[in-house]
Design an enzyme around this catalytic site. Structure first.
Site, PDB file in Angstrom:
ATOM      1  N   GLN A  78      -4.066  -1.675   9.872  1.00  0.00           N
ATOM      2  CA  GLN A  78      -4.071  -2.970   9.189  1.00  0.00           C
ATOM      3  C   GLN A  78      -4.646  -4.058  10.102  1.00  0.00           C
ATOM      4  OE1 GLN A  78      -3.141  -3.542   5.905  1.00  0.00           O
ATOM      5  NE2 GLN A  78      -3.794  -5.655   6.206  1.00  0.00           N
ATOM      6  N   ASP A  83     -10.448   3.050   4.561  1.00  0.00           N
ATOM      7  CA  ASP A  83     -10.753   1.621   4.381  1.00  0.00           C
ATOM      8  C   ASP A  83     -12.268   1.422   4.245  1.00  0.00           C
ATOM      9  OD1 ASP A  83      -8.728  -0.216   4.101  1.00  0.00           O
ATOM     10  OD2 ASP A  83      -8.318  -0.399   6.249  1.00  0.00           O
ATOM     11  N   LYS A 125       0.839  -1.209   0.000  1.00  0.00           N
ATOM     12  CA  LYS A 125       0.000   0.000   0.000  1.00  0.00           C
ATOM     13  C   LYS A 125       0.870   1.254   0.000  1.00  0.00           C
ATOM     14  CE  LYS A 125      -3.740  -2.495   2.229  1.00  0.00           C
ATOM     15  NZ  LYS A 125      -4.440  -2.852   3.466  1.00  0.00           N
TER      16      LYS A 125
END
Ligand code: NAD
Length: 292
Positions: A99, A122, A55
């Protein structure tokens, strides 16, 4: 037997990332700084580190600033919540992700709720999930939104089709079912959401014009479960030991590609299908956050 075409997430992702890079340049020239994404990684999970690093690298490639915040496995829930509050307030930051999975002693739901919806790139915060359900502007969860973009890129027909989604997780299956049933393109499907308690799954999957496999079981979907001419999107990612490879493993999805592909009109492979699109969606959300 159909002649299948690939839903190529690498190619589609590259095309979208070129647009995102242009958008980032425009924002930078307009307001003096470009998009900035931070990723928080807690603990030493190897797969999570690989995902986060991918990412961060993707951010650099499209001209975003990125910050990788690594915290030790021993980080307490309070410490992490405190860090989230700081990131919420950081005016130099457009969006951030924590994460998953988190170490067992940290409640992931509490952390998700603590992230301000404005920076939740997200798309996991209940406010963004609610906005998605109502069709209001917000951040869409990255994997389902990447799949939607992949279907759009290849002009796959969806209206009136029967879409079967296997898996009901909060990050993939459930939002996928919502996006495919909404009154939009891609969407307007009649959706069946199958899960671990579904009875006689093959009878359902054989009725699918569009089959989205997100159950997390390697090569679970076999040719006998798929209708001729179906569109198949494989979300699963699994490392399978393979002594013939230098790396010692190969990647497979939830679909047995070799036997299923010949029955499909379109199929998203693993690797190179959904994976690159997930990261592209995260970049798109970050650009949106910066443009707001
Ligand atoms: P999860 O384990 O949270 O959810 C799996 C779902 O599948 C559950 O809802 C469960 O009810 C259902 N399920 C399990 N066994 C089943 C069965 N036999 N029949 C029907 N349903 C069954 O998984 P997840 O987080 O949604 O991820 C699914 C897969 O997608 C995993 O392999 C994961 O690694 C992968 N994934 C890939 C990406 C990407 O970017 N490519 C992103 C997220 C997840």
């Amino acid at each position: 037997m159909a002649t299948y075409q690939l839903l190529d997430g690498k190619r589609c992702g590259d095309a979208l990332r070129a647009e995102i890079a242009k958008g980032a340049l425009e924002v930078r020239s307009g307001r003096g700084r470009g998009p900035h994404l931070a990723a928080v990684l807690v603990g030493n999970d190897g797969a999570s580190r690989t995902y986060v690093e991918a990412k961060v690298k993707a951010c650099e490639e499209v001209g975003f600033r990125s910050s990788l915040i690594t915290l030790p496995e021993t980080t307490t829930e309070d410490d992490l919540l405190h860090r989230v509050k700081q990131l919420n307030k950081d005016k130099e930051l457009d969006g951030f992700i924590v994460q998953l999975p988190l170490p067992e002693h940290i409640d992931a739901d509490k952390v998700t709720l603590a992230i301000t919806p404005d920076k939740d790139v997200d798309g996991f915060h209940p406010e963004n999930i609610g906005r998605m359900v109502l069709g209001l502007p917000g951040f869409l969860p990255a994997t389902p939104s990447g799949i939607v973009e992949l279907l759009r890129h290849y002009h796959v027909e969806t209206a009136g089709k029967h879409c079967v989604v296997i898996g009901r997780s909060h990050i993939v299956g459930t939002p996928m079912s919502i996006l495919m049933s909404r009154n939009a393109y891609p969407g307007n499907c009649t959706v069946t959401l199958a899960h671990s308690r579904t009875k006689d799954l093959p009878t359902l999957t054989r009725q699918a014009d569009i089959l989205i496999a997100a159950l997390g079981k390697p090569e679970f979907v076999t040719a006998d479960m798929v209708k001729d001419g179906a569109v198949v999107v494989d979300v699963g990612i699994h490392r399978i030991a393979d002594a013939a490879r230098k790396s010692g493993f190969r990647l497979v999805g939830d679909v047995k590609f070799d036997e299923v592909a010949p029955k499909c009109s379109w199929i998203a492979p693993v690797p190179g299908g959904v994976g690159p699109m997930t990261i592209t969606s995260l970049l798109l959300n970050t650009l949106k956050a910066c443009q707001r």
